[in-house]
Design a protein around this motif. Structure first.
Motif, mmCIF file in Angstrom:
data_model
loop_
_atom_site.group_PDB
_atom_site.id
_atom_site.type_symbol
_atom_site.label_atom_id
_atom_site.label_comp_id
_atom_site.label_asym_id
_atom_site.label_seq_id
_atom_site.Cartn_x
_atom_site.Cartn_y
_atom_site.Cartn_z
ATOM 1 N N ALA A 1 33.083 -17.801 -5.512
ATOM 2 C CA ALA A 1 31.633 -17.894 -5.438
ATOM 3 C C ALA A 1 31.276 -19.011 -4.464
ATOM 4 O O ALA A 1 32.075 -19.919 -4.225
ATOM 5 C CB ALA A 1 31.031 -18.190 -6.813
ATOM 6 N N ILE A 2 30.089 -18.919 -3.884
ATOM 7 C CA ILE A 2 29.553 -19.974 -3.020
ATOM 8 C C ILE A 2 28.274 -20.478 -3.675
ATOM 9 O O ILE A 2 27.381 -19.689 -4.005
ATOM 10 C CB ILE A 2 29.239 -19.451 -1.599
ATOM 11 C CG1 ILE A 2 30.508 -18.911 -0.937
ATOM 12 C CG2 ILE A 2 28.627 -20.563 -0.746
ATOM 13 C CD1 ILE A 2 30.243 -18.255 0.416
ATOM 14 N N VAL A 3 28.184 -21.787 -3.867
ATOM 15 C CA VAL A 3 27.023 -22.394 -4.521
ATOM 16 C C VAL A 3 26.511 -23.520 -3.635
ATOM 17 O O VAL A 3 27.291 -24.353 -3.178
ATOM 18 C CB VAL A 3 27.393 -22.939 -5.915
ATOM 19 C CG1 VAL A 3 26.203 -23.648 -6.547
ATOM 20 C CG2 VAL A 3 27.880 -21.807 -6.811
ATOM 21 N N ASN A 4 25.202 -23.561 -3.401
ATOM 22 C CA ASN A 4 24.677 -24.586 -2.494
ATOM 23 C C ASN A 4 23.812 -25.640 -3.168
ATOM 24 O O ASN A 4 23.205 -26.470 -2.492
ATOM 25 C CB ASN A 4 23.900 -23.941 -1.332
ATOM 26 C CG ASN A 4 22.667 -23.180 -1.805
ATOM 27 O OD1 ASN A 4 22.260 -23.283 -2.961
ATOM 28 N ND2 ASN A 4 22.070 -22.418 -0.914
ATOM 29 N N SER A 5 23.737 -25.627 -4.512
ATOM 30 C CA SER A 5 23.001 -26.682 -5.210
ATOM 31 C C SER A 5 23.534 -26.831 -6.625
ATOM 32 O O SER A 5 24.045 -25.868 -7.216
ATOM 33 C CB SER A 5 21.505 -26.367 -5.251
ATOM 34 O OG SER A 5 21.232 -25.358 -6.203
ATOM 35 N N TYR A 6 23.380 -28.024 -7.161
ATOM 36 C CA TYR A 6 23.829 -28.260 -8.532
ATOM 37 C C TYR A 6 22.970 -27.519 -9.544
ATOM 38 O O TYR A 6 23.425 -27.235 -10.656
ATOM 39 C CB TYR A 6 23.858 -29.752 -8.832
ATOM 40 C CG TYR A 6 25.208 -30.350 -8.502
ATOM 41 C CD1 TYR A 6 26.317 -30.057 -9.286
ATOM 42 C CD2 TYR A 6 25.384 -31.177 -7.395
ATOM 43 C CE1 TYR A 6 27.571 -30.569 -8.980
ATOM 44 C CE2 TYR A 6 26.635 -31.698 -7.087
ATOM 45 C CZ TYR A 6 27.719 -31.389 -7.887
ATOM 46 O OH TYR A 6 28.957 -31.894 -7.579
ATOM 47 N N ALA A 7 21.744 -27.196 -9.167
ATOM 48 C CA ALA A 7 20.895 -26.443 -10.085
ATOM 49 C C ALA A 7 21.498 -25.077 -10.400
ATOM 50 O O ALA A 7 21.293 -24.535 -11.491
ATOM 51 C CB ALA A 7 19.501 -26.277 -9.478
ATOM 52 N N ASP A 8 22.239 -24.516 -9.439
ATOM 53 C CA ASP A 8 22.814 -23.179 -9.612
ATOM 54 C C ASP A 8 24.263 -23.201 -10.091
ATOM 55 O O ASP A 8 24.821 -22.139 -10.388
ATOM 56 C CB ASP A 8 22.756 -22.422 -8.276
ATOM 57 C CG ASP A 8 21.334 -22.215 -7.784
ATOM 58 O OD1 ASP A 8 20.435 -22.084 -8.630
ATOM 59 O OD2 ASP A 8 21.131 -22.200 -6.553
ATOM 60 N N LEU A 9 24.893 -24.381 -10.129
ATOM 61 C CA LEU A 9 26.326 -24.436 -10.403
ATOM 62 C C LEU A 9 26.712 -24.037 -11.834
ATOM 63 O O LEU A 9 27.631 -23.236 -12.010
ATOM 64 C CB LEU A 9 26.873 -25.826 -10.080
ATOM 65 C CG LEU A 9 28.392 -25.983 -10.217
ATOM 66 C CD1 LEU A 9 29.120 -25.048 -9.256
ATOM 67 C CD2 LEU A 9 28.808 -27.428 -9.976
ATOM 68 N N PRO A 10 26.072 -24.565 -12.877
ATOM 69 C CA PRO A 10 26.507 -24.186 -14.230
ATOM 70 C C PRO A 10 26.487 -22.680 -14.480
ATOM 71 O O PRO A 10 27.428 -22.132 -15.079
ATOM 72 C CB PRO A 10 25.503 -24.920 -15.130
ATOM 73 C CG PRO A 10 25.113 -26.124 -14.330
ATOM 74 C CD PRO A 10 25.034 -25.608 -12.919
ATOM 75 N N LYS B 1 40.680 -20.233 -10.279
ATOM 76 C CA LYS B 1 39.444 -19.814 -9.647
ATOM 77 C C LYS B 1 38.911 -20.993 -8.847
ATOM 78 O O LYS B 1 39.237 -22.156 -9.124
ATOM 79 C CB LYS B 1 38.410 -19.390 -10.694
ATOM 80 C CG LYS B 1 38.807 -18.191 -11.544
ATOM 81 C CD LYS B 1 38.833 -16.917 -10.722
ATOM 82 C CE LYS B 1 39.098 -15.708 -11.620
ATOM 83 N NZ LYS B 1 39.189 -14.453 -10.849
ATOM 84 N N ALA B 2 38.063 -20.715 -7.846
ATOM 85 C CA ALA B 2 37.537 -21.807 -7.028
ATOM 86 C C ALA B 2 36.166 -21.450 -6.475
ATOM 87 O O ALA B 2 35.917 -20.312 -6.061
ATOM 88 C CB ALA B 2 38.495 -22.116 -5.874
ATOM 89 N N ILE B 3 35.278 -22.438 -6.479
ATOM 90 C CA ILE B 3 33.919 -22.286 -5.956
ATOM 91 C C ILE B 3 33.749 -23.182 -4.742
ATOM 92 O O ILE B 3 34.089 -24.373 -4.790
ATOM 93 C CB ILE B 3 32.873 -22.654 -7.024
ATOM 94 C CG1 ILE B 3 32.874 -21.619 -8.153
ATOM 95 C CG2 ILE B 3 31.480 -22.763 -6.412
ATOM 96 C CD1 ILE B 3 31.915 -21.949 -9.295
ATOM 97 N N LEU B 4 33.215 -22.624 -3.660
ATOM 98 C CA LEU B 4 32.884 -23.421 -2.472
ATOM 99 C C LEU B 4 31.488 -24.001 -2.665
ATOM 100 O O LEU B 4 30.519 -23.265 -2.859
ATOM 101 C CB LEU B 4 32.920 -22.552 -1.215
ATOM 102 C CG LEU B 4 32.724 -23.318 0.103
ATOM 103 C CD1 LEU B 4 33.967 -24.135 0.439
ATOM 104 C CD2 LEU B 4 32.418 -22.352 1.255
ATOM 105 N N PHE B 5 31.389 -25.333 -2.594
ATOM 106 C CA PHE B 5 30.110 -26.018 -2.799
ATOM 107 C C PHE B 5 29.571 -26.464 -1.446
ATOM 108 O O PHE B 5 30.230 -27.215 -0.723
ATOM 109 C CB PHE B 5 30.311 -27.223 -3.723
ATOM 110 C CG PHE B 5 29.034 -27.845 -4.188
ATOM 111 C CD1 PHE B 5 28.190 -27.166 -5.052
ATOM 112 C CD2 PHE B 5 28.667 -29.112 -3.764
ATOM 113 C CE1 PHE B 5 27.003 -27.738 -5.503
ATOM 114 C CE2 PHE B 5 27.490 -29.695 -4.194
ATOM 115 C CZ PHE B 5 26.650 -29.010 -5.068
ATOM 116 N N THR B 6 28.375 -26.011 -1.101
ATOM 117 C CA THR B 6 27.875 -26.187 0.263
ATOM 118 C C THR B 6 26.607 -27.028 0.360
ATOM 119 O O THR B 6 25.883 -26.944 1.350
ATOM 120 C CB THR B 6 27.621 -24.812 0.911
ATOM 121 O OG1 THR B 6 26.642 -24.101 0.133
ATOM 122 C CG2 THR B 6 28.903 -24.002 0.993
#
Length: 252
Positions: free
Chosen positions: A232-241, A213-218
């Motif tokens: 998934a696309i995540v744009n902040s560390y607050a939302d990553l976990p 699996k892979a998440i794009l971090f923006t």
């Protein structure tokens, strides 16, 4: 089942080139200019040398490095890059000067490091309590030894149980050996890892081809968000976990 998480470093853990404003504020040359100046200074100590010629040879070597890196997935070490430039110039350096050039070049981003991305420490502390973590990153100019020191400066190294840096593995992402190294260090199967990074080709399609699996971090780079195949696309560390936990739950 997701048992481990691998992280890219540049524009995922640290904000790439956020060190350039720091350098400018302190009156230093840009990294590109300083690398050329370091080599020219050493060569000029041995024999009067035209800085323009050194800069041109450096540019040619950089172009060659990019082809080898992006098309063959091989990451030359700093030592290999400097040797390539010297070969192009038809020059040699005494061992002490050569070693000084390699060290000073590789230490630039350690001495003035790029900024850690906001919220990274808190997110890593949370994730490390539930998953095994590993860095899987291309080294580019700063070697893996230096990248570990940058992580230590931001008190982040402690959260990782493994490190797969391209100059140490011998290949760059998305070559399988990078992820195989991480899996071996963490004691898991490749398909039991989830990767996080900012580039669709290296950090999403590469892991996907291996069954990950892979998440794009923006958070600092979002150029690939409109054409990514990420889970998934995540744009902040607050939302990553939470995003990771959701993917982990759905993969059981």
């Amino acid at each position: 089942m997701i048992k481990a998480i691998t992280f890219d470093l540049w524009d995922t853990i640290v904000d790439d080139d956020s060190d350039e404003p720091k350098r400018a504020a302190q009156g230093f040359r840009s990294k590109k200019e300083e690398r050329r100046h370091i080599l020219w200074t050493a060569l000029n100590e041995v024999e009067a040398t035209d800085p323009t010629t050194v800069a041109l040879a450096y540019d040619v070597a950089d172009a060659s490095f990019n082809i080898v890196w992006k098309e063959l997935f091989i990451n030359w070490t700093v030592e290999q890059r400097i040797r390539a430039i010297l070969n192009g110039l038809g020059r040699r350096l005494p061992t002490d000067l050569f070693n000084r050039v390699v060290k000073d070049t590789g230490d630039m981003e350690v001495n003035i490091p790029p900024n850690a991305i906001e919220g990274v420490k808190e997110a890593l502390a949370d994730l490390a309590s539930r998953y095994k973590l590993c860095i899987v990153s291309d080294a580019i100019v700063t070697p893996g030894t230096g990248l570990r020191r940058i992580l230590e400066q931001y008190e982040l190294k402690q959260y990782f149980s493994g490190f797969a840096f391209s100059d140490e593995v011998g290949h760059s992402k998305p070559h399988r050996s990078m992820f195989d190294s991480a899996a071996s260090q963490l004691g898991v199967k490749v398909e039991e890892m989830l990767h996080i990074g900012d580039r669709d080709h290296n950090d999403i399609k590469g892991p996907h081809a291996l069954g990950m699996k892979a998440i794009l971090f923006t958070a600092t780079r979002d150029a690939d968000k409109d054409h990514t195949t990420a889970d998934a696309i995540v744009n902040s560390y607050a939302d990553l976990p939470a995003a990771i936990d959701l993917l982990a739950a759905n993969s059981k």
